[in-house]
Design a protein around this motif. Structure first.
Motif, PDB file in Angstrom:
ATOM      1  N   ALA A  15       0.844  -1.205   0.000  1.00 22.63           N
ATOM      2  CA  ALA A  15       0.000   0.000   0.000  1.00 22.63           C
ATOM      3  C   ALA A  15       0.876   1.250   0.000  1.00 22.63           C
ATOM      4  O   ALA A  15       0.574   2.229  -0.688  1.00 22.63           O
ATOM      5  N   PHE A  16       1.969   1.211   0.749  1.00 21.90           N
ATOM      6  CA  PHE A  16       2.901   2.349   0.796  1.00 21.90           C
ATOM      7  C   PHE A  16       3.438   2.649  -0.608  1.00 21.90           C
ATOM      8  O   PHE A  16       3.476   3.804  -1.039  1.00 21.90           O
ATOM      9  N   LEU A  17       3.828   1.600  -1.334  1.00 20.50           N
ATOM     10  CA  LEU A  17       4.346   1.776  -2.694  1.00 20.50           C
ATOM     11  C   LEU A  17       3.268   2.308  -3.639  1.00 20.50           C
ATOM     12  O   LEU A  17       3.547   3.162  -4.492  1.00 20.50           O
ATOM     13  N   ILE A  18       2.038   1.820  -3.484  1.00 18.82           N
ATOM     14  CA  ILE A  18       0.923   2.301  -4.308  1.00 18.82           C
ATOM     15  C   ILE A  18       0.695   3.794  -4.065  1.00 18.82           C
ATOM     16  O   ILE A  18       0.507   4.572  -5.005  1.00 18.82           O
ATOM     17  N   ILE A  19       0.739   4.199  -2.809  1.00 18.93           N
ATOM     18  CA  ILE A  19       0.516   5.605  -2.460  1.00 18.93           C
ATOM     19  C   ILE A  19       1.639   6.481  -3.025  1.00 18.93           C
ATOM     20  O   ILE A  19       1.385   7.566  -3.551  1.00 18.93           O
ATOM     21  N   ILE A  24       3.406  10.344  -7.197  1.00 19.87           N
ATOM     22  CA  ILE A  24       4.221  10.653  -8.376  1.00 19.87           C
ATOM     23  C   ILE A  24       3.330  11.006  -9.563  1.00 19.87           C
ATOM     24  O   ILE A  24       3.622  11.943 -10.321  1.00 19.87           O
ATOM     25  N   ILE A  25       2.232  10.274  -9.716  1.00 19.79           N
ATOM     26  CA  ILE A  25       1.292  10.568 -10.807  1.00 19.79           C
ATOM     27  C   ILE A  25       0.707  11.966 -10.633  1.00 19.79           C
ATOM     28  O   ILE A  25       0.606  12.732 -11.601  1.00 19.79           O
ATOM     29  N   PHE A  26       0.320  12.318  -9.398  1.00 19.76           N
ATOM     30  CA  PHE A  26      -0.191  13.667  -9.128  1.00 19.76           C
ATOM     31  C   PHE A  26       0.842  14.715  -9.535  1.00 19.76           C
ATOM     32  O   PHE A  26       0.513  15.697 -10.200  1.00 19.76           O
ATOM     33  N   MET A  27       2.079  14.515  -9.109  1.00 22.52           N
ATOM     34  CA  MET A  27       3.130  15.485  -9.433  1.00 22.52           C
ATOM     35  C   MET A  27       3.339  15.571 -10.944  1.00 22.52           C
ATOM     36  O   MET A  27       3.483  16.674 -11.491  1.00 22.52           O
ATOM     37  N   GLY A  42       1.175  19.736  -7.128  1.00 18.96           N
ATOM     38  CA  GLY A  42       0.746  18.335  -7.098  1.00 18.96           C
ATOM     39  C   GLY A  42       0.924  17.714  -5.727  1.00 18.96           C
ATOM     40  O   GLY A  42       0.052  16.992  -5.230  1.00 18.96           O
ATOM     41  N   SER A  43       2.048  18.004  -5.080  1.00 14.80           N
ATOM     42  CA  SER A  43       2.310  17.466  -3.736  1.00 14.80           C
ATOM     43  C   SER A  43       1.326  18.022  -2.718  1.00 14.80           C
ATOM     44  O   SER A  43       0.797  17.276  -1.888  1.00 14.80           O
ATOM     45  N   ILE A  44       1.091  19.311  -2.773  1.00 13.29           N
ATOM     46  CA  ILE A  44       0.162  19.933  -1.826  1.00 13.29           C
ATOM     47  C   ILE A  44      -1.245  19.380  -2.005  1.00 13.29           C
ATOM     48  O   ILE A  44      -1.901  19.001  -1.030  1.00 13.29           O
ATOM     49  N   ILE A  45      -1.703  19.288  -3.238  1.00 10.55           N
ATOM     50  CA  ILE A  45      -3.049  18.753  -3.498  1.00 10.55           C
ATOM     51  C   ILE A  45      -3.131  17.294  -3.060  1.00 10.55           C
ATOM     52  O   ILE A  45      -4.124  16.872  -2.456  1.00 10.55           O
ATOM     53  N   PHE A  46      -2.085  16.513  -3.331  1.00  4.48           N
ATOM     54  CA  PHE A  46      -2.060  15.110  -2.912  1.00  4.48           C
ATOM     55  C   PHE A  46      -2.194  15.000  -1.386  1.00  4.48           C
ATOM     56  O   PHE A  46      -2.988  14.218  -0.883  1.00  4.48           O
ATOM     57  N   PHE A  47      -1.409  15.778  -0.647  1.00  4.06           N
ATOM     58  CA  PHE A  47      -1.435  15.679   0.809  1.00  4.06           C
ATOM     59  C   PHE A  47      -2.748  16.196   1.399  1.00  4.06           C
ATOM     60  O   PHE A  47      -3.260  15.623   2.364  1.00  4.06           O
ATOM     61  N   VAL A  48      -3.321  17.232   0.818  1.00  4.18           N
ATOM     62  CA  VAL A  48      -4.631  17.717   1.273  1.00  4.18           C
ATOM     63  C   VAL A  48      -5.690  16.646   1.013  1.00  4.18           C
ATOM     64  O   VAL A  48      -6.529  16.365   1.876  1.00  4.18           O
ATOM     65  N   LEU A  49      -5.641  16.049  -0.165  1.00  3.47           N
ATOM     66  CA  LEU A  49      -6.577  14.971  -0.496  1.00  3.47           C
ATOM     67  C   LEU A  49      -6.395  13.787   0.452  1.00  3.47           C
ATOM     68  O   LEU A  49      -7.372  13.228   0.962  1.00  3.47           O
ATOM     69  N   SER A  50      -5.159  13.419   0.726  1.00  3.26           N
ATOM     70  CA  SER A  50      -4.858  12.303   1.617  1.00  3.26           C
ATOM     71  C   SER A  50      -5.424  12.532   3.017  1.00  3.26           C
ATOM     72  O   SER A  50      -6.114  11.673   3.577  1.00  3.26           O
ATOM     73  N   ILE A  51      -5.157  13.688   3.567  1.00  2.36           N
ATOM     74  CA  ILE A  51      -5.653  14.011   4.910  1.00  2.36           C
ATOM     75  C   ILE A  51      -7.183  14.070   4.919  1.00  2.36           C
ATOM     76  O   ILE A  51      -7.821  13.547   5.830  1.00  2.36           O
ATOM     77  N   ARG A  97      -8.183   0.332   0.222  1.00  2.55           N
ATOM     78  CA  ARG A  97      -7.921   1.527   1.029  1.00  2.55           C
ATOM     79  C   ARG A  97      -6.640   2.252   0.654  1.00  2.55           C
ATOM     80  O   ARG A  97      -6.508   3.429   0.915  1.00  2.55           O
ATOM     81  N   ALA A  98      -5.707   1.568   0.013  1.00  4.72           N
ATOM     82  CA  ALA A  98      -4.487   2.248  -0.433  1.00  4.72           C
ATOM     83  C   ALA A  98      -4.828   3.324  -1.460  1.00  4.72           C
ATOM     84  O   ALA A  98      -4.184   4.375  -1.500  1.00  4.72           O
ATOM     85  N   ILE A  99      -5.869   3.102  -2.249  1.00  2.00           N
ATOM     86  CA  ILE A  99      -6.275   4.069  -3.273  1.00  2.00           C
ATOM     87  C   ILE A  99      -7.450   4.919  -2.791  1.00  2.00           C
ATOM     88  O   ILE A  99      -7.445   6.138  -2.945  1.00  2.00           O
ATOM     89  N   THR A 100      -8.460   4.290  -2.179  1.00  2.00           N
ATOM     90  CA  THR A 100      -9.664   5.040  -1.791  1.00  2.00           C
ATOM     91  C   THR A 100      -9.451   5.942  -0.581  1.00  2.00           C
ATOM     92  O   THR A 100     -10.117   6.960  -0.448  1.00  2.00           O
ATOM     93  N   LEU A 101      -8.538   5.554   0.317  1.00  2.00           N
ATOM     94  CA  LEU A 101      -8.275   6.349   1.522  1.00  2.00           C
ATOM     95  C   LEU A 101      -6.831   6.833   1.593  1.00  2.00           C
ATOM     96  O   LEU A 101      -6.462   7.532   2.527  1.00  2.00           O
ATOM     97  N   LEU A 102      -6.027   6.427   0.623  1.00  6.11           N
ATOM     98  CA  LEU A 102      -4.588   6.695   0.646  1.00  6.11           C
ATOM     99  C   LEU A 102      -4.013   6.307   2.003  1.00  6.11           C
ATOM    100  O   LEU A 102      -3.296   7.052   2.646  1.00  6.11           O
ATOM    101  N   SER A 103      -4.365   5.096   2.423  1.00 10.99           N
ATOM    102  CA  SER A 103      -3.983   4.581   3.733  1.00 10.99           C
ATOM    103  C   SER A 103      -2.975   3.448   3.590  1.00 10.99           C
ATOM    104  O   SER A 103      -3.141   2.561   2.746  1.00 10.99           O
ATOM    105  N   THR A 104      -1.962   3.467   4.448  1.00  8.15           N
ATOM    106  CA  THR A 104      -0.967   2.392   4.454  1.00  8.15           C
ATOM    107  C   THR A 104      -1.303   1.315   5.477  1.00  8.15           C
ATOM    108  O   THR A 104      -0.504   0.408   5.703  1.00  8.15           O
ATOM    109  N   ALA A 105      -2.474   1.402   6.092  1.00  7.73           N
ATOM    110  CA  ALA A 105      -2.854   0.452   7.139  1.00  7.73           C
ATOM    111  C   ALA A 105      -2.877  -0.971   6.596  1.00  7.73           C
ATOM    112  O   ALA A 105      -3.462  -1.249   5.556  1.00  7.73           O
TER     113      ALA A 105
END
Length: 162
Positions: A15-19, A24-27, A42-51, A97-105
């Motif tokens: 999941a970590f690698l997928i995220i 990278i795709i966002f950037m 891209g990084s800022i939008i990715f992290f805002v989306l992730s949170i 959840r790696a894609i839908t929640l950007l979660s590494t759980a």
């Protein structure tokens, strides 16, 4: 009977690698749109989306954890039950959840909610409900270490009082 809240957060390295790949795709998309500044945008939008995804979708789970930290186990049980219902109904959200929640759980949100419910039962002196729930968790998730060790603890303490 209250205990310090145990926090267990095993990581799924896949999941970590997928995220990282999604990041990278966002950037890359934003570099194409905005050139050099695209990396930052891209990084800022990715992290805002992730949170946002990790706060909005599992909201009941998060509220349950806040209730546990306040030692309000009855309220936490309600929130975790809502979380179990949600992730049972929409199991694909949890499964991917790696894609839908950007979660590494590594542990699914449904599995976490069930473990948290059992913990709450143990904190409200409802050991039998906790035991039954831990047994259910082990049937559904045989590799769940939390349920395994918690069930062993309950069985050990109940044998000493008999």
């Amino acid at each position: 009977m209250s205990a310090k809240v145990p926090l267990v957060r095993p990581i799924s390295w896949l999941a970590f690698l997928i995220i990282i790949l999604v990041w990278i795709i966002f950037m890359a998309i934003f570099v194409v749109l905005f050139q050099f500044n695209g990396i930052y945008i891209g990084s800022i939008i990715f992290f805002v989306l992730s949170i946002s995804l990790q706060q909005i979708i599992p909201a009941s789970q998060n509220k349950g954890m806040k209730a546990i930290k306040k030692n309000d186990f009855k309220t936490a049980l309600e929130y975790f039950n809502n979380s179990v219902d949600f992730f049972t109904r929409y199991n694909w959200v949890d499964k991917y959840r790696a894609i839908t929640l950007l979660s590494t759980a590594k542990m699914s949100y449904r599995e976490m909610a069930l473990c948290n419910m059992a913990f709450c039962y143990s904190q409200t002196n409802e050991a039998e409900k906790a035991k039954d729930l831990y047994e259910q968790i082990l049937k559904e998730y045989p590799n769940n270490g939390i349920a395994f060790y918690s069930l062993n603890s309950i069985n050990t303490f109940s044998n000493k009082t008999d």
